[in-house]
Scaffold this active site. Structure first.
Site, short mmCIF file in Angstrom:
data_model
loop_
_atom_site.label_atom_id
_atom_site.label_comp_id
_atom_site.label_asym_id
_atom_site.label_seq_id
_atom_site.Cartn_x
_atom_site.Cartn_y
_atom_site.Cartn_z
N HIS A 270 57.67 37.16 18.73
CA HIS A 270 58.98 37.36 19.38
C HIS A 270 59.58 38.68 18.92
CE1 HIS A 270 63.00 36.52 20.90
NE2 HIS A 270 62.40 35.62 21.66
N ASP A 329 57.87 29.43 24.53
CA ASP A 329 56.88 29.19 25.59
C ASP A 329 55.66 28.41 25.15
OD1 ASP A 329 57.95 32.35 26.54
OD2 ASP A 329 58.16 30.56 27.80
C1 SDX Z 1 60.12 35.20 25.71
O1 SDX Z 1 63.39 38.50 24.12
C2 SDX Z 1 63.54 37.26 24.30
O2 SDX Z 1 64.49 36.66 23.85
C3 SDX Z 1 62.48 36.59 25.15
C4 SDX Z 1 62.56 35.08 25.24
C5 SDX Z 1 63.80 34.66 25.99
O3 SDX Z 1 64.26 33.52 25.77
O4 SDX Z 1 64.25 35.42 26.87
O5 SDX Z 1 62.58 34.52 23.95
C6 SDX Z 1 61.39 34.51 26.01
O6 SDX Z 1 59.78 36.13 26.40
C7 SDX Z 1 59.32 34.77 24.50
C8 SDX Z 1 58.06 35.65 24.27
C9 SDX Z 1 56.97 35.14 25.22
N1 SDX Z 1 55.81 36.05 25.17
C10 SDX Z 1 54.65 35.66 24.63
O7 SDX Z 1 54.46 34.58 24.06
C11 SDX Z 1 53.52 36.68 24.79
C12 SDX Z 1 52.79 36.84 23.47
N2 SDX Z 1 53.68 37.52 22.53
C13 SDX Z 1 53.53 38.97 22.41
O8 SDX Z 1 53.35 39.60 23.65
C14 SDX Z 1 54.60 39.56 21.50
O9 SDX Z 1 54.72 38.73 20.42
C15 SDX Z 1 55.98 39.86 22.05
C16 SDX Z 1 55.93 40.79 23.19
C17 SDX Z 1 56.66 38.60 22.43
C18 SDX Z 1 56.77 40.50 20.91
O10 SDX Z 1 56.08 41.59 20.50
P1 SDX Z 1 56.66 42.52 19.34
O11 SDX Z 1 57.64 41.80 18.48
O12 SDX Z 1 57.11 43.78 20.01
O13 SDX Z 1 55.45 42.74 18.42
P2 SDX Z 1 54.56 44.00 18.48
O14 SDX Z 1 54.05 44.14 19.88
O15 SDX Z 1 55.29 45.13 17.85
O16 SDX Z 1 53.33 43.55 17.55
C19 SDX Z 1 53.43 43.58 16.11
C20 SDX Z 1 52.04 43.17 15.64
C21 SDX Z 1 50.92 43.92 16.37
O17 SDX Z 1 49.80 43.90 15.53
P3 SDX Z 1 49.48 45.26 14.63
O18 SDX Z 1 49.48 46.42 15.62
O19 SDX Z 1 50.62 45.34 13.63
O20 SDX Z 1 48.14 44.99 14.01
O21 SDX Z 1 51.86 41.77 15.95
C22 SDX Z 1 50.78 41.67 16.86
C23 SDX Z 1 50.61 43.00 17.53
O22 SDX Z 1 49.28 43.16 18.00
N3 SDX Z 1 51.17 40.61 17.82
C24 SDX Z 1 50.38 39.64 18.22
C25 SDX Z 1 51.15 38.83 19.06
N4 SDX Z 1 52.38 39.35 19.16
C26 SDX Z 1 52.40 40.46 18.39
N5 SDX Z 1 49.08 39.38 17.92
C27 SDX Z 1 48.57 38.27 18.52
N6 SDX Z 1 49.27 37.43 19.34
C28 SDX Z 1 50.54 37.70 19.63
N7 SDX Z 1 51.22 36.88 20.45
#
Ligand code: SDX
Length: 394
Positions: A270, A329
């Protein structure tokens, strides 16, 4: 206060506005609507009562609540000519673009609700809260070539939506109280969430003076992305992929950690919560109750895979170091599926829940005299100035 903006995050991390609606503490896993903890609202409130709170700032008195419920109940019908609107979409159309288009077309039937004055805003609020479930149910029914049902004003908000989604004109619809209550709670938990992608989109579009329907329709489109509201559908597809490929959970976790083909653990992580999403904890409780009663056949495997995935991730340093926990989710899709909804309806259910938050945030921005048209700046990293090159010299 504005967090430091680092160039690679662009403007995603700046504080974009002040708001009185929702408070989130991402590290402590706290979420409150107008100061009320969601744990208490999920347990004691209904979605329409919570919608009133999010929209108007206070819990309604008994009179205010019954007047609000009556106003919404009487506005659930859509213009008869819109019934043909749904028939123009091919069978099996994804219901999110149909919903976004349906909301836009609502504005063409509600000229009194497209102004920016208070009366128009109130009319638009009533039209959207009342009619979006009808649009959602009609889109779903039409995608299957089934007859649509008129709303029944003797039913509650959630009952009406369930009957229009699953009922048939040829027989009475049997309600299951546990499903009705669980859906009410799920909608409460989705009602608002500060400046997430879709809510910021609604505010940005509204900041140009575009009406509430146009702004909410844009919010539906922002929500449809798999990184945002589309994640609940992506979680089920991820679980089914693991099941259908007879993959061991540890093998899938390895793929995620190796970032093979950019695969992510959908339903985890998140932008704000660097702890367990408080909504996920409540949803998980309801999941146990609903799934034990309603999950069918091959979906039981999906629940088991989800539980194993959660355990594997929560005990793995890779996810802990990145503060990746289940978000709203992760379990919702399993519950929606157990209720009988197909995967492509999950994000529509998210949109129905988020509607009060989108509207409240739009109205808060519209009522703030300091709101300017959204115009983020950029850091230019392109070519320096240069002169035109004739064709012969290219
Ligand atoms: C919602 O904003 C809100 O409030 C949204 C929401 C709402 O009520 O409106 O809460 C609803 O959208 C919830 C989120 C639903 N999305 C997912 O479940 C999709 C999977 N999650 C990722 O896409 C991700 O976690 C995000 C987009 C939700 C958040 O990404 P961030 O915080 O920007 O994290 P990042 O992209 O900067 O990643 C940081 C690290 C990276 O690894 P490194 O480069 O440091 O090695 O964490 C990793 C990322 O690759 N990472 C994940 C991951 N999420 C981040 N690795 C594996 N699985 C994941 N889900």
């Amino acid at each position: 206060t504005t967090e430091n903006v680092t160039l690679d995050q662009g403007f995603a991390n700046t504080a974009s506005c002040k708001s009185e609606i929702t408070f989130i503490d991402g590290d402590a896993g706290i979420l409150r609507y107008r100061g009320y903890p969601i744990e208490q609202l999920a347990e004691k409130s209904t979605f329409l009562e919570t919608a009133y709170l999010v929209l108007y700032g206070e819990l309604p008195t008994a009179t205010q609540l019954s007047e609000w419920e009556e106003r919404i109940r009487r506005s659930t019908l859509i213009d008869e000519r819109m019934r043909d609107f749904f028939r123009t979409f091919p069978r099996g159309s994804h219901p999110m673009p149909v919903l976004a288009a349906g909301i836009m077309s609502l504005s063409t039937f509600s000229s009194k609700a497209t102004g920016l004055d208070e009366a128009a805003q109130e009319k638009a609020t009533e039209q959207l809260i009342a009619k979006v479930p009808t649009l959602a149910a009609y889109g779903y029914k039409n995608s299957m070539g089934q007859p649509t049902l008129y709303p029944d004003n003797s039913l509650s908000y959630v009952e009406n939506f369930l009957r229009m989604s699953f009922g048939f004109p040829t027989e009475d619809y049997e309600f299951d109280e546990s499903i009705t209550r669980a859906l009410d709670v799920l909608l409460i938990l989705h009602a608002d969430h500060e400046q997430n992608c879709s809510t910021s989109t609604v505010r940005l579009v509204g900041s140009s003076g575009a009406n509430m329907f146009a702004s909410v329709s844009a919010g539906v489109n922002a929500l449809s992305g798999p990184k945002h509201g589309g994640a609940n559908q992506a979680v089920l597809e991820m679980l089914a992929f693991i099941r259908d490929h007879k993959m061991d959970v540890s093998e899938f976790v390895k793929k995620v950690k190796n970032k093979e083909d950019g695969v992510k653990l959908m339903g985890f992580g998140h932008r704000v919560y660097k702890n367990y999403d408080p909504r996920a904890a409540i949803i998980k409780k309801h999941a146990d109750e609903i799934l034990s009663k309603h999950i069918r056949g091959s979906h039981e495997d999906l629940l088991q895979i989800a539980q194993e995935l959660e355990q594997a991730a929560l005990s793995d340093d890779y996810f802990q170091e990145r503060k990746l926990y289940p978000n709203v989710d992760f379990y919702t899709g399993l519950i929606y599926e157990a209720m009988g909804f197909p995967v492509d309806m999950f994000t529509v259910l998210f949109a129905i829940g988020r509607l009060p938050g989108w509207i409240a945030q739009w109205r808060e921005a519209a009522s703030d005299p300091h709101t300017k048209i959204g115009r983020p700046r950029q850091i230019y990293i392109g070519e320096p100035a240069r002169d035109y090159v004739g064709m012969a010299n290219r």
